[in-house]
Design a protein around this motif. Structure first.
Motif, short mmCIF file in Angstrom:
data_model
loop_
_atom_site.label_atom_id
_atom_site.label_comp_id
_atom_site.label_asym_id
_atom_site.label_seq_id
_atom_site.Cartn_x
_atom_site.Cartn_y
_atom_site.Cartn_z
N ILE A 106 0.84 -1.20 0.00
CA ILE A 106 0.00 0.00 0.00
C ILE A 106 0.88 1.25 0.00
CG2 ILE A 106 -1.69 1.33 1.31
CD1 ILE A 106 -2.99 -1.04 0.15
N ARG A 107 0.67 2.10 -0.99
CA ARG A 107 1.40 3.37 -1.09
C ARG A 107 0.40 4.52 -1.06
NH1 ARG A 107 6.70 2.95 -2.70
NH2 ARG A 107 7.41 0.86 -3.25
N ASP A 108 0.90 5.75 -1.04
CA ASP A 108 -0.02 6.89 -1.03
C ASP A 108 -0.58 7.12 -2.43
OD1 ASP A 108 1.83 8.35 -2.51
OD2 ASP A 108 2.40 9.68 -0.87
N GLU A 109 -1.41 8.15 -2.59
CA GLU A 109 -2.11 8.37 -3.85
C GLU A 109 -1.16 8.63 -5.01
OE1 GLU A 109 -5.67 10.80 -3.86
OE2 GLU A 109 -5.78 10.65 -1.69
N GLN A 110 0.04 9.17 -4.70
CA GLN A 110 1.03 9.45 -5.76
C GLN A 110 1.96 8.27 -6.00
OE1 GLN A 110 0.25 12.07 -3.41
NE2 GLN A 110 -1.11 12.66 -5.09
N GLY A 111 1.76 7.18 -5.27
CA GLY A 111 2.62 6.01 -5.45
C GLY A 111 3.86 6.01 -4.58
N ASN A 112 3.94 6.95 -3.62
CA ASN A 112 5.10 7.00 -2.73
C ASN A 112 4.89 6.06 -1.54
OD1 ASN A 112 6.40 9.20 -4.16
ND2 ASN A 112 4.80 10.51 -3.31
N LYS A 113 5.99 5.50 -1.06
CA LYS A 113 5.92 4.67 0.13
C LYS A 113 5.50 5.53 1.31
CE LYS A 113 8.56 1.27 2.79
NZ LYS A 113 9.85 0.57 2.95
N MET A 114 4.60 5.01 2.14
CA MET A 114 4.17 5.77 3.31
C MET A 114 5.26 5.74 4.36
SD MET A 114 0.12 4.95 3.76
CE MET A 114 -1.02 5.14 2.39
N ASP B 213 2.41 -2.75 -6.43
CA ASP B 213 2.19 -1.53 -5.66
C ASP B 213 0.74 -1.09 -5.82
OD1 ASP B 213 4.87 -1.18 -4.73
OD2 ASP B 213 5.41 -0.54 -6.75
N ILE B 214 0.12 -0.70 -4.71
CA ILE B 214 -1.29 -0.31 -4.72
C ILE B 214 -1.39 1.11 -4.16
CG2 ILE B 214 -3.58 -0.83 -3.79
CD1 ILE B 214 -2.61 -3.79 -3.63
N ASN B 215 -1.78 2.05 -5.01
CA ASN B 215 -1.90 3.44 -4.58
C ASN B 215 -3.25 3.66 -3.91
OD1 ASN B 215 0.50 3.59 -5.94
ND2 ASN B 215 -0.20 5.01 -7.51
N PHE B 216 -3.20 4.05 -2.64
CA PHE B 216 -4.43 4.22 -1.88
C PHE B 216 -5.11 5.52 -2.26
CE2 PHE B 216 -7.08 5.24 1.76
CZ PHE B 216 -7.71 4.03 1.98
N ASP B 217 -6.38 5.42 -2.63
CA ASP B 217 -7.14 6.56 -3.13
C ASP B 217 -8.23 6.92 -2.12
OD1 ASP B 217 -8.63 8.42 -4.47
OD2 ASP B 217 -8.97 7.20 -6.27
N MET B 218 -8.09 8.09 -1.47
CA MET B 218 -9.10 8.52 -0.50
C MET B 218 -10.47 8.67 -1.14
SD MET B 218 -7.91 8.83 2.60
CE MET B 218 -9.13 9.92 3.32
N GLY B 219 -10.49 9.03 -2.42
CA GLY B 219 -11.76 9.19 -3.12
C GLY B 219 -12.57 7.91 -3.14
N ARG B 220 -11.88 6.78 -3.17
CA ARG B 220 -12.59 5.51 -3.21
C ARG B 220 -13.21 5.19 -1.84
NH1 ARG B 220 -9.47 1.05 -6.81
NH2 ARG B 220 -11.54 0.13 -6.71
N VAL B 221 -12.55 5.58 -0.77
CA VAL B 221 -13.15 5.38 0.55
C VAL B 221 -14.45 6.18 0.64
CG1 VAL B 221 -12.70 5.26 3.02
CG2 VAL B 221 -10.79 5.35 1.45
N GLU B 222 -14.40 7.41 0.15
CA GLU B 222 -15.60 8.25 0.12
C GLU B 222 -16.70 7.57 -0.70
OE1 GLU B 222 -17.86 11.39 1.11
OE2 GLU B 222 -15.72 11.71 1.41
N GLY B 223 -16.30 7.04 -1.85
CA GLY B 223 -17.27 6.37 -2.71
C GLY B 223 -17.89 5.15 -2.05
N TYR B 224 -17.09 4.38 -1.34
CA TYR B 224 -17.63 3.17 -0.72
C TYR B 224 -18.39 3.48 0.57
CZ TYR B 224 -14.96 0.79 -4.28
OH TYR B 224 -14.47 0.37 -5.49
N ARG B 225 -18.13 4.66 1.17
CA ARG B 225 -19.00 5.12 2.26
C ARG B 225 -20.38 5.43 1.68
NH1 ARG B 225 -22.11 6.69 5.70
NH2 ARG B 225 -21.57 7.56 7.74
#
Length: 921
Positions: free
Chosen positions: A515-523, A595-607
């Motif tokens: 899991i990486r951030d939205e830009q693909g960077n390691k957290m 690598d999986i870029n975590f997208d906050m927009g998708r959490v909003e969508g699934y809420r």
């Protein structure tokens, strides 16, 4: 049900109920299905990687539990030797004390106290994620039972000669004063220097120039190496160098390892302080001179002027001396990988020291065969190449650590340093007939944490004792883990389990992405881009988020940069999304990508998806509570829509089962989402209204639709439960009684079974025809700006017998949902008046426009829209025609502009077609 879905009102309450009732235990019935939780550090907190993998594991566990399997999720935590010792040492340091002030026994007792008080944080956070392991079987790697297994394995391997003590090169942390594994070493590129130095020949006939990034290690050089085929140095091989500063004579040797193209083609060899040099030193039987102390200061093996100096201070003085004597050629800027301890940040030193090792060659062979034969399967399969690469080049494993917290090595020494290994001092004395007056002292070292975790598959099941769990759950079904520990953990579990049980530890290994951030960077904390899964569940204010991300940062500039970045990304903090939305996001992102870029927009969508399900369920309950739903008998007449939604559910169920079997959680989540949102909520609920609300519907028809509404919802909740446990359980408790189902939790219900008799392809095709018809009408309304409530008369052209059958079958649906007041079929060759049209297969739907719209107003509206879009099209086209923009812009930006251009083109064509239609009126 409450009008709005509030996860905070249901999640912890539902979880406490499940745990108190003991619903997470293995049933004892059915086929064994077991997952071993990779034990997180007892010091740790739940991070995004944990939350992602735990979602996958829990989804599998809940799925197989509902499938009727004898399901066990074996959980526990790792004692995390270095990390835990550091936590408690820091607490002591804050009081002005060190562990040495307490002594070993009291310090270890202090750690146990800390563990009891503060060591369960991560397991509480796992509960917030809805995970359902058998908490009553929770294991800790320092528990007495697991300690017994560790001791037994050590003794047995030593008896077979597979564990030995020897002096070899290790990664040494000069702050912790212990060897560390490769996984605990971070190799990151840093700015450094390359020093070029002259090494004069002993006979005075010349010199060689060598280059190094660590000039202080020259004091431990025992050779200079060149490539045997390098023509520049053929005449030097076999001669001796007079090592600067020390005056020692060292040979010039030839070795294929030397790269003639790198630097000068001459390499200084320091076998005691470089892993590659160590191997070369063994090949050429070179002396190994350790020049460092455990603090990384120069020791007694260096000239007196340098003894006791820190390595980096010694570096400065050595470089100054070389410059003073004319032996320093030049200093170049140089990018290099610097190994640092992940806990201390200190530069790690290769260090020659006595350690305990496992000779792994004989253990590796059956572990390799287990994968090659297919007995163990990697998913995705390409990870077996990584496994083979490591296993075929495996080195003996250093298992000792110079710590106080951990499994103390069961070895004792007499006054002559003779080693005795046994389960206890008493056993050692008895086994070797040692008199009471023979003094024995136990080895001070403890075992590497990975040693005890390697035994996890069988030690947690009761080994070395014969237990039912050992028989039933070894091998386990699947190991879910990250690619970074395939060698450190997965491979060692395979080796140890095969060695001590004769079985494989698990049948499949599912390797997840990172899991990486939205830009693909390691957290990472230093980047200030870490997300806490609990913050996504509960929400967090901007101020608290900034404080969390900048806590402990010493550099004001870094803290300011992170504050700015966080404020820009989350101006209002992070909303509370609830666990189900977060879990569904993880499942939907669980593709085969590395690598999986975590997208906050998708959490909003699934809420929003959770809200959609909640509101749909309220609609179903409002139409079925205190109604005759056919649960107690009575005639059921199913409409086309009723049959269709059951058939589509069977398709979704099959897709879900196949996706779970293949570990494609993204496909499983997508199939559930598509069915729930688009088919059930958007279409079926609307299609149910004409039946439920019409006075023309018979009681059998209404009963059939109510029965379908409540039973499809109940089945859908069971389908969704493995991924979204809380919302499905809460809704199901309201739905189940209406289906005559008893129970206080959905998690104990059977997973839905595919019903072949409901899989009717004709029904699906018929209803899809209806949907196309309705969508066609709605599109015309939208394009022509006709009110959605205005009844329309439609003409049908090119209507086939099949169209006619479907029209008769679905007249009531079409009339209500497309708002039609008449349907007229045109004769063959008849064209009808000027109309807006839509196609359903070969059949053409015509809506005469006369009297429906204001022709002039519509033409004016279209002209304005067309003018705006043509300008946007021209602007975008110009941007893409600009060579400077195309050459400088990122590929993603260019792709976005191209997509906009295509969209503008489509909109222009659509508007032009509308204009032609209206002009023909």
């Amino acid at each position: 049900m409450d009008k709005t879905f509030s996860p905070q009102n249901i999640e912890q309450q539902r979880y406490q109920h499940w745990e108190q009732k003991g619903y997470f235990k293995a049933s004892g019935n059915g086929e064994p299905y077991c997952i071993l939780l990779p034990p997180p550090n007892v010091t740790g907190n739940l991070h995004m990687g944990h939350a992602f993998q735990h979602t996958i594991m829990d989804s599998l566990i809940r799925y197989h539990r509902m499938k009727g399997d004898n399901t066990l999720w074996q959980c526990g935590t790792d004692h995390a030797g270095i990390a835990t010792q550091m936590v408690v040492e820091r607490q002591l340091n804050a009081q002005g004390k060190t562990r040495h002030d307490l002594g070993r026994e009291d310090f270890v007792e202090k750690i146990w106290q800390w563990k009891e008080e503060s060591g369960g944080n991560i397991t509480q956070q796992m509960r917030r994620m809805g995970t359902s392991p058998d908490w009553e079987r929770e294991a800790f790697t320092m528990d007495p039972a697991l300690s017994e297994a560790v001791q037994e394995v050590f003794v047995k391997l030593h008896e077979e000669g597979l564990i030995y003590r020897g002096k070899r090169l290790v990664n040494w942390d000069p702050v912790l004063h212990t060897a560390v594994s490769d996984l605990e070493v971070l190799n990151e590129e840093e700015d450094g220097f390359m020093w070029h130095m002259r090494y004069p020949l002993a006979d005075g006939s010349g010199e060689l120039t060598v280059a190094t990034t660590r000039p202080e290690t020259m004091l431990g050089d025992t050779a200079v190496a060149v490539h045997p085929d390098d023509e520049r140095y053929q005449g030097f091989i076999g001669k001796q160098i007079k090592l600067p500063i020390t005056g020692r004579l060292i040979p010039i040797i030839a070795d294929d390892y030397v790269d003639p193209e790198f630097g000068t083609g001459c390499v200084k060899i320091t076998p005691a302080h470089d892993f590659n040099d160590y191997d070369m030193g063994k090949r050429h039987k070179l002396e190994m001179i350790n020049i460092l102390s455990k603090d990384a200061a120069l020791n007694e093996n260096t000239p007196a002027a340098y003894q006791g100096l820190d390595r980096f201070e010694a570096r400065k003085q050595i470089v100054a001396e070389l410059e003073r004597t004319g032996l320093l050629v030049k200093i170049e800027n140089h990018k290099l990988k610097v190994p640092r301890g992940d806990r201390t940040g200190a530069v790690i030193e290769p260090y020659l020291t006595d350690q305990w090792y496992v000779a792994v060659e004989s253990l590796a062979k059956p572990a390799i065969e287990a994968v090659e034969s297919g007995e163990i399967k990697f998913v995705p399969e390409n990870w077996n190449k990584t496994y083979y690469q490591w296993m075929y080049n495996i080195q003996d494993w250093c298992i000792s650590r110079q710590l106080w917290w951990g499994h103390r090595i069961p070895a004792w020494y007499d006054d002559n340093d003779k080693i005795y290994v046994g389960r206890s001092e008493a056993e050692v004395r008895e086994k070797h007939s040692l008199a009471d007056d023979v003094n024995l002292r136990q080895d001070e070292d403890v075992l590497d944490t990975w040693f005890s975790s390697a035994l996890w598959p069988f030690a947690t099941m009761g080994w070395p004792h014969e237990t039912p769990e050992l028989e039933t759950f070894v091998p386990s079904s699947v190991m879910v883990t990250g690619f970074d520990i395939i060698f450190f953990w997965v491979a060692r579990m395979i080796m140890m389990t095969k060695k001590f049980t004769g079985k494989i530890p698990f049948k499949e290994i599912y390797i997840t992405g990172l899991i990486r951030d939205e830009q693909g960077n390691k957290m990472s904390k230093s980047k200030g881009n870490v997300l806490d899964p609990i913050d996504l569940i509960d929400g967090i204010s901007l101020d608290d988020l900034v404080a969390k991300r900048t806590a402990g940062m010493m550099q004001p500039q870094q803290a300011a940069a992170i504050t700015k970045r966080t404020t820009k990304q989350f101006p209002e903090g992070i909303n509370a999304y609830g666990t189900d939305a977060l879990r569904f996001t993880f499942a939907a992102m669980a593709s085969t990508s590395r690598d999986i870029n975590f997208d906050m927009g998708r959490v909003e969508g699934y809420r929003n998806f959770c809200n959609k399900l909640w509101n749909a369920s309220r609609f179903v309950l409002m139409n079925t509570e205190e109604q005759d739903n056919g649960a107690n008998g009575g005639e059921l007449e199913l409409s086309l829509a009723d049959k269709w939604i059951w058939a589509r559910f069977q398709q979704t169920l099959s897709e879900f089962n196949n996706a779970i079997k293949d570990y494609r959680f993204d496909i499983a989540a997508q199939s559930v989402y598509e069915f729930t949102w688009n088919q059930f909520c958007d279409w079926y609920l609307e299609l149910s209204k004409p039946v439920l609300n019409s006075e023309l519907s018979t009681e059998a028809q209404k009963r059939g639709t109510r029965h379908t509404l409540i039973n499809v919802l109940e089945s859908l909740l069971r389908l969704m439960h493995p991924i979204m446990p809380f919302i499905t359980d809460e809704i199901w408790l309201r739905v189940a009684p209406l289906c005559n189902i008893e129970g206080d939790s959905i998690m104990l219900q059977p997973f839905p079974e595919v019903e072949a008799e409901r899989q009717d392809a004709t029904v699906i095709a018929d209803l899809e025809w209806v949907k196309s018809f309705i969508v066609g009408i709605r599109n015309i309304r939208g394009e022509m700006d006709i009110s959605p409530n205005k009844p329309l008369g439609v003409l049908l052209k090119n209507i086939s017998q099949e169209d006619q059958r479907r029209l008769t079958l679905s007249e009531s649906f079409l009339a209500k949902m497309a708002k039609l007041d008449s349907v007229t079929q045109l004769q063959a060759g008849e064209n009808g008046p000027a109309s807006a049209t839509a196609m359903v297969g070969e059949m053409e739907i015509l809506i005469p426009m006369a009297g429906l719209i204001d022709k002039d107003a519509e033409l004016s509206r279209i002209a304005k829209s067309l003018d705006k879009i043509e300008k946007d099209f021209a602007r975008t086209q110009g941007k893409l025609g600009n060579e400077k923009f195309v050459s400088n812009a990122p590929a993603a930006v260019i792709d976005k502009e191209k997509a906009k251009l295509e969209e503008f083109q489509m909109q222009m064509e659509k508007l032009k077609q509308q204009r032609l239609t209206i002009e023909a009126l």
